[in-house]
Design a protein around this motif. Structure first.
Motif, PDB file in Angstrom:
ATOM      1  N   ASP A 179       0.634  -1.284   0.028  1.00 23.85           N
ATOM      2  CA  ASP A 179       0.133   0.056  -0.117  1.00 23.85           C
ATOM      3  C   ASP A 179       0.979   1.277  -0.115  1.00 23.85           C
ATOM      4  O   ASP A 179       1.585   1.476   0.894  1.00 23.85           O
ATOM      5  N   ARG A 227      -8.570  -6.581  -1.374  1.00 23.89           N
ATOM      6  CA  ARG A 227      -9.521  -5.911  -1.955  1.00 23.89           C
ATOM      7  C   ARG A 227     -10.190  -6.852  -2.906  1.00 23.89           C
ATOM      8  O   ARG A 227      -9.793  -7.244  -3.902  1.00 23.89           O
ATOM      9  N   GLY A 228     -11.550  -7.145  -2.726  1.00 25.10           N
ATOM     10  CA  GLY A 228     -12.534  -7.872  -3.787  1.00 25.10           C
ATOM     11  C   GLY A 228     -12.248  -9.454  -3.908  1.00 25.10           C
ATOM     12  O   GLY A 228     -12.721 -10.050  -4.753  1.00 25.10           O
ATOM     13  N   THR A 230     -14.530  -4.935  -0.166  1.00 26.35           N
ATOM     14  CA  THR A 230     -14.588  -4.386  -1.607  1.00 26.35           C
ATOM     15  C   THR A 230     -14.163  -2.693  -1.189  1.00 26.35           C
ATOM     16  O   THR A 230     -13.642  -2.204  -2.240  1.00 26.35           O
ATOM     17  N   THR A 236      -7.866  -2.124   2.914  1.00 23.74           N
ATOM     18  CA  THR A 236      -7.570  -3.012   1.888  1.00 23.74           C
ATOM     19  C   THR A 236      -6.854  -2.625   1.031  1.00 23.74           C
ATOM     20  O   THR A 236      -6.488  -1.583   0.605  1.00 23.74           O
ATOM     21  N   ALA A 247      -5.207  -3.729  -3.367  1.00 19.41           N
ATOM     22  CA  ALA A 247      -5.481  -4.260  -4.735  1.00 19.41           C
ATOM     23  C   ALA A 247      -4.288  -5.209  -4.942  1.00 19.41           C
ATOM     24  O   ALA A 247      -3.511  -4.975  -6.038  1.00 19.41           O
ATOM     25  N   GLN A 276      -4.598  -8.085  -6.002  1.00 22.06           N
ATOM     26  CA  GLN A 276      -5.056  -9.120  -7.052  1.00 22.06           C
ATOM     27  C   GLN A 276      -5.237 -10.536  -6.965  1.00 22.06           C
ATOM     28  O   GLN A 276      -5.648 -11.351  -7.691  1.00 22.06           O
ATOM     29  N   ALA A 283       1.279  -6.550  -6.437  1.00 20.32           N
ATOM     30  CA  ALA A 283       0.152  -7.476  -6.737  1.00 20.32           C
ATOM     31  C   ALA A 283       0.572  -8.779  -6.241  1.00 20.32           C
ATOM     32  O   ALA A 283       1.250  -9.530  -7.110  1.00 20.32           O
TER      33      ALA A 283
END
Length: 565
Positions: free
Chosen positions: A180, A212-213, A267, A296, A298, A300, A382
């Motif tokens: 981050d 995230r996600g 999310t 969160t 990203a 991946q 990622a």
């Protein structure tokens, strides 16, 4: 001399000279263009660890490709060998999906004597402080029928094995790695709303970071604030802020070790209110309230293991969730800074699995790290990791001893987190709450989640395209410099040829003028006046200047154009 001059004045001679001059100039231009357009035909990009923990395997990942277009190629033969000429292969590999090449060398100590010379003796315990590290040159050889063989080497550092399991554990834990860019601006993940309560809550990971996600897991621990003893408790969970793709459980119950896992599919950043109260009705009526701020990232990818430990020699298996559709991913097994296994796997509909071999050793691990990411050339932010323990056997006592080793490290580095309560449970005679692998597994998972998130991208060990291109450019510069000198010489020769024929023309002109002068004397009257003769001489000189200047500019233009090719 006169016959020679007469021969040189023949039209066929100067026509032949002009033709040879043109052929020579075209040959030099063609050679310069061909050299300028020459490029490296094949290249090898290889990643791994620059260090080798000698009792462990050593893994590398490589990609063989067309250097001009970047198209991936499958070599007919690929091997790793020592740098000595005609060294036998240490290991070979075939290209897999995506044309990736993965090689795992056996532990250095198991290589045949002709492979490792006397390096083992130099690394043996007690060999002296100056022998703690040793370097060796190791090479990769790729063969393909349509291109020349490619062989290049790199230097690897052979490290002395840790003397104790505790040393091995400490060496296997690296510094925390951030995913981050705004990590420094985060607020505390856990806020105690009632510091006077007899209960306390801890979370794992300590920073509360979620992918995230993607499905993720947050561990919660409930303990007595004063003694650190684990407690069974009810947890009431309220989502105050943020979005999730699946509803959060509104309540959980911790086990006898005070642990519970919260599945989260976030999310956005989440803010939770968690209230803990005793599980047994006979316990004192008390409660603890905490605010959780869960950031969160990203990343991946989200990796999960069915259990947080395995036995040496038994492959480690796991699953991967990803936001990428049908995307392959890299999976590595690291022990500290050393990559001991690697492979590439595929995913479908946002999920996939992997299997990696673990080293067969009398004194394994005891700590390893699974890494998952996509890009072979650099993971960026990622990626995801999962720690696990590697046991020397599947005996329950071995599991408890290795778990105690991990908890003792955490207690030493973070005494305020009260890991000593668990160490008491694991000490002989052990508590019934830790008598089976199923009961110990949540404790191991929570303890591992409190370790630093120490991702380490495999380092580039070979990049032959860049190295070969630098060498090729240096070779082309030297050769083209010689060609430029030759072009200048040819240009000067051309100017001399033009000058020679110009002089022949002037000589012929003067001879004609002399004949005309004799005729004038015989006829007693000039056919031309002096002003016309001078004007004719000026015109001739001007024409000669134009010819010389044109040839010079033409030659310099050719040299200038070729220099940019």
């Amino acid at each position: 001399m006169r016959p020679v001059m007469q021969t040189l004045q023949r039209p066929i001679v100067y026509r032949s000279a002009i033709a040879l001059y043109v052929i020579m100039m075209l040959g030099l231009i063609t050679a310069s263009v061909a050299i300028g357009n020459r490029d490296v035909r094949s290249a090898l990009y290889l990643t791994g660890s620059p260090t080798w923990n000698t009792p462990r395997p050593y893994a590398v990942r490589a990609l063989y490709f067309d250097a001009a277009t970047g198209t991936r190629l499958a070599p007919d033969h690929f091997e790793i060998q020592w740098s000595a000429p005609d060294s036998p292969p240490l290991a070979t590999a075939e290209a897999g999906p995506g044309h990736y090449l993965h090689i795992q060398l056996p532990p250095y100590e198991r290589l045949a004597p002709e492979h490792n010379d006397d390096a083992i003796d130099a690394l043996a315990p007690g060999a002296g402080a100056d022998a703690a590290t040793k370097t060796r040159d190791i090479c990769a050889l790729a063969r393909r029928q349509t291109v020349p063989d490619l062989r290049d080497c790199w230097t690897i550092e052979l490290r002395e094995p840790p003397r104790t399991p505790s040393d091995a554990l400490q060496q296997a834990i690296g510094p925390s790695t951030s995913r981050d860019p705004d990590q420094d601006e985060r607020r505390p993940a856990l806020t105690d709303e009632d510091p006077s309560s007899q209960l306390a809550i801890q979370i794992g990971p300590a920073d509360g970071e979620l992918v995230r996600g993607l499905p993720d897991t947050l561990w919660l621990r409930v303990l007595e604030r004063s003694t650190g003893q684990p407690l069974r408790a009810h947890l009431d969970i309220t989502l105050e802020r943020g979005l999730t793709q699946a509803p959060l459980p509104t309540s959980l119950t911790t086990d006898t070790l005070g642990l519970a896992s919260l599945p989260v599919h976030a999310t956005t950043e989440l803010t939770l209110k968690v209230k803990a109260r005793p599980y047994a009705p006979t316990d004192p009526p008390t409660s603890a309230s905490y605010t959780l701020r869960l950031p969160t990232v990203a990343a991946q990818f989200a990796v999960s293991l069915p259990r947080p430990f395995t036995v040496a020699g038994v492959p480690v298996e796991g699953s991967v969730n990803t936001i990428l559709t049908d995307a392959p991913f890299m999976t590595d097994l690291f022990e500290g800074p050393s990559m001991i296994a690697a492979n590439a796997f595929g995913s479908a509909n946002g999920s996939g699995g992997f299997t990696l071999p673990t080293p067969e050793s009398q004194n394994p691990g005891p700590l390893a790290r699974v890494q998952v990411y996509q890009s072979f050339f650099g993971a960026g932010d990622a990626w995801d990791i999962a720690h696990l323990l590697i046991l020397k056997d599947d005996a329950p006592e071995t599991l408890r001893e290795t778990t105690a080793l991990l908890l003792n490290h955490l207690h030493t580095t973070h005494p305020d987190e009260r890991w000593d309560a668990y160490l008491d449970l694991l000490s002989p005679p052990h508590s019934p709450s830790v008598d089976t692998a199923g009961r110990i597994a949540p404790l191991i998972a929570f303890a591992l989640s409190r370790l630093p998130r120490d991702f380490q991208s495999p380092q580039p060990l070979l990049n032959t395209r860049e190295e070969d291109r630098r060498e090729l450019e240096a070779w082309k510069d030297d050769l083209q410099r010689d060609l430029y000198y030759m072009m200048i010489v040819v240009l000067l020769v051309g100017l001399l040829i033009v000058a020679y024929f110009a002089l022949l023309g002037l000589r012929r002109l003067r001879r004609e003028k002399a004949l005309l002068a004799e005729i004038d004397l015989e006829l007693d009257g000039p056919l031309t006046d002096n002003s016309d003769a001078r004007l004719e001489d000026l015109v001739t000189l001007f024409q000669a200047f134009i010819v010389f200047a044109t040839i010079a500019l033409f030659g310099l233009g050719i040299i200038l154009v070729v220099s940019y090719l």
